[in-house]
Design a protein around this motif. Structure first.
Motif, mmCIF file in Angstrom:
data_model
loop_
_atom_site.group_PDB
_atom_site.id
_atom_site.type_symbol
_atom_site.label_atom_id
_atom_site.label_comp_id
_atom_site.label_asym_id
_atom_site.label_seq_id
_atom_site.Cartn_x
_atom_site.Cartn_y
_atom_site.Cartn_z
ATOM 1 N N GLU A 1 -17.197 3.313 16.524
ATOM 2 C CA GLU A 1 -18.031 4.499 16.685
ATOM 3 C C GLU A 1 -17.243 5.761 16.317
ATOM 4 N N GLN A 2 -15.973 5.821 16.714
ATOM 5 C CA GLN A 2 -15.123 6.961 16.351
ATOM 6 C C GLN A 2 -14.914 7.037 14.847
ATOM 7 N N GLN A 3 -14.722 5.889 14.207
ATOM 8 C CA GLN A 3 -14.542 5.874 12.753
ATOM 9 C C GLN A 3 -15.801 6.337 12.038
ATOM 10 N N VAL A 4 -16.952 5.890 12.507
ATOM 11 C CA VAL A 4 -18.222 6.318 11.907
ATOM 12 C C VAL A 4 -18.404 7.821 12.097
ATOM 13 N N ALA A 5 -18.075 8.325 13.276
ATOM 14 C CA ALA A 5 -18.213 9.760 13.558
ATOM 15 C C ALA A 5 -17.314 10.591 12.655
ATOM 16 N N MET A 6 -16.111 10.104 12.350
ATOM 17 C CA MET A 6 -15.186 10.856 11.506
ATOM 18 C C MET A 6 -15.613 10.874 10.046
ATOM 19 N N THR A 7 -16.264 9.814 9.592
ATOM 20 C CA THR A 7 -16.617 9.725 8.181
ATOM 21 C C THR A 7 -18.048 10.141 7.873
ATOM 22 N N ALA A 8 -18.908 10.160 8.861
ATOM 23 C CA ALA A 8 -20.322 10.495 8.636
ATOM 24 C C ALA A 8 -20.493 11.997 8.449
ATOM 25 N N LYS A 9 -21.428 12.367 7.602
ATOM 26 C CA LYS A 9 -21.696 13.780 7.351
ATOM 27 C C LYS A 9 -22.708 14.363 8.320
#
Length: 86
Positions: free
Chosen positions: A45-53
């Protein structure tokens, strides 16, 4: 005001008490109620949050991950509310 969470886990409706003092969100509360460890989920979830626009990708990831775990129809209810299908 008292709150509850109503959710369907593996086809069975359940209802649990909910407090923001104890849980960060409804997803964390239902996972705790079913004894599911969210460590790997939180990392991704943290990785998605960092890469999502936008927030849409994060919401989609969270929803899809919980569906794979067996959850569906997670509803945050006030004390005087009842879900339609419970």
């Amino acid at each position: 005001m008292a709150r509850h969470i109503s959710y369907k886990f593996k086809g069975e409706w359940k209802k649990i008490p909910f407090s923001y003092d104890k849980y960060a969100d409804s997803y964390e509360a239902v996972a705790a109620a079913e004894g599911i460890d969210l460590t790997a989920f939180r990392k991704m979830e943290q990785q998605v949050a960092m890469t999502a626009k936008g927030t849409g990708a994060l919401k989609d990831y969270r929803k899809n991950a919980f569906v794979k775990m067996g959850f569906s129809e997670i509803l945050l209810l006030r004390d005087d509310q009842e879900p339609f299908n419970l």
